[in-house]
Design a protein around this motif. Structure first.
Motif, short mmCIF file in Angstrom:
data_model
loop_
_atom_site.label_atom_id
_atom_site.label_comp_id
_atom_site.label_asym_id
_atom_site.label_seq_id
_atom_site.Cartn_x
_atom_site.Cartn_y
_atom_site.Cartn_z
N ARG A 1 -51.40 12.02 38.34
CA ARG A 1 -50.72 10.97 37.58
C ARG A 1 -50.22 11.46 36.23
N TYR B 1 -39.29 7.08 43.50
CA TYR B 1 -40.65 7.01 42.97
C TYR B 1 -40.64 7.82 41.68
N GLN C 1 -42.88 8.87 38.09
CA GLN C 1 -44.12 8.89 37.31
C GLN C 1 -43.79 9.23 35.86
N ARG D 1 -47.05 4.76 37.60
CA ARG D 1 -46.35 4.88 38.87
C ARG D 1 -45.31 3.77 38.97
N PRO E 1 -48.48 5.07 46.91
CA PRO E 1 -49.81 5.00 46.28
C PRO E 1 -50.39 3.59 46.34
N ILE F 1 -49.18 0.51 42.19
CA ILE F 1 -47.84 0.67 41.63
C ILE F 1 -47.79 -0.12 40.32
#
Length: 369
Positions: free
Chosen positions: A99, A113, A115, A120, A153, A156
């Motif tokens: 993460r 997606y 990060q 996330r 994941p 979220i």
């Protein structure tokens, strides 16, 4: 903006009629937001809601296209409108990504997606086989359907939606991941879809343009203008179309959403001081409707004007929503990016982009057929 026949693919009366014939009640649930009195009051109070609809700052030019365009669009020729073979892709294990790494993974078209600072984030996640209300229009290219909800994941932090067109808002996926989503951020009216599909209002932040949604001290999501249109079935421009800036103490990431070119990109650069990464729309364009979708040369110009250090083009390589060759958006964007101050990044679907790492990606589409 007056709807055109192109809206057949993105929510027009023609699509609604076809949807009704194919099982209208189910499609109606997937295509209609819950516009509560409170939501309606906020929509109508917006200075951008004029004459009964949301309107962009710079008005649209008349949209046009001839019958040959629609023939190519509705019946894409293999090897031209869509690839002959499955596209190359890499399936990254999203759940195993640390993460603490600032990164991006493209799911194809405009789905990502992201990060940032331990958060996330999903942007316009769509895993549907068809980018339309009916299962015979706009089928995903082979090789692009490598992800499903179970691959995401378990937590979220933010689900960000730019607008409600079928190629950006996926009913089945949205419902399935609700228990994992902590916060939805979107434009005015679009929260009505999430509420209708089982999300508690406490999870939904739907805001007007130029509004900051502070997730926590480490992440803000800015809801920003774009020059597009909205609607999934009969109603047009009753929900707001937006772009996003995601800001943390270390990073700034811009997601353009869909929309025609105007001066907003330079404005965003001044406001945010440029961006470490910009996700820029590049695909599904046509000279007849380029006030709602940028041409590749305009997309490259927008990427420079927004002050991006790195740029990932999107809105291509999964669905055929325009009559151009499927490779053309990337070919033209790559050519137009030469000599510009940003680094162009062209990952394959599922490939990890480490923000600021300086990695180069091969032109994978050149060897794809």
């Amino acid at each position: 903006m007056k709807p055109t026949r192109r809206a057949l693919l993105l929510g027009s009366a023609a699509a609604a009629a076809a949807a009704a014939a194919a099982g209208g009640a189910s499609v109606y649930r997937r295509g209609t937001p819950a516009i509560t009195p409170e939501r309606r009051a906020r929509i109508e109070a917006s200075p951008h809601y004029q004459g009964g609809e949301f309107r962009p700052v710079v008005p649209h030019t008349p949209l046009r296209a001839g019958p040959d365009v629609w023939k190519k669009l509705l019946f894409p020729k293999p090897g031209y409108g869509q690839p002959l073979n499955p596209l190359p892709a890499v399936k990254t294990d999203l759940k195993s990504l640390p993460r603490g790494r600032d990164l991006l993974v493209w799911f194809g078209h405009s789905s990502f997606y992201l990060q940032l600072s331990g958060h996330r984030i999903l942007i316009d996640p769509v895993f549907s086989r068809y980018a339309s209300p009916v299962p015979f229009v706009c089928r995903a290219f082979r090789g692009t359907e490598i992800y499903s909800a179970r691959d995401l994941p378990d937590e979220i932090d933010v689900l960000a939606l730019t607008h409600d067109h079928w190629d950006h808002l996926d009913y089945e996926l949205t419902r399935e991941i609700e228990p994992r989503v902590r916060r939805v951020v979107t434009g005015l009216g679009c929260g009505g879809y999430y509420e209708a599909w089982g999300y508690p209002p406490s999870k939904i932040s739907e805001e007007d343009w130029d509004t900051e949604v502070k997730i926590d001290p480490q992440l803000s999501v800015w809801v920003l203008p774009t020059r597009h249109f909205s609607g999934r079935l009969l109603e047009r421009n009753q929900t707001q179309y937006v772009s996003f800036a995601f800001t943390t103490p270390e990073r700034r990431v811009f997601a353009s959403g869909d929309g025609g070119y105007d001066s907003r990109f330079s404005d965003f650069a001044c406001r945010f001081g440029g961006f470490d990464l910009a996700i820029i729309e590049n695909g599904q364009y046509n000279p007849g409707w380029h006030s709602v979708h940028m041409l590749p040369e305009e997309s490259a110009r927008a990427a420079e004007e927004v002050g991006a250090k790195e740029v990932v083009p999107c809105h291509n390589s999964k669905y055929c929503l325009s009559p151009s060759p499927w490779k053309e958006p990337l070919e033209r964007f790559e050519a137009e990016s030469r000599g510009r101050p940003y680094r162009l990044l062209t990952p394959r679907i599922g490939e990890v982009v480490e923000i600021g790492a300086g990695r180069s990606f091969p032109a994978w589409w050149k060897s794809a057929l």
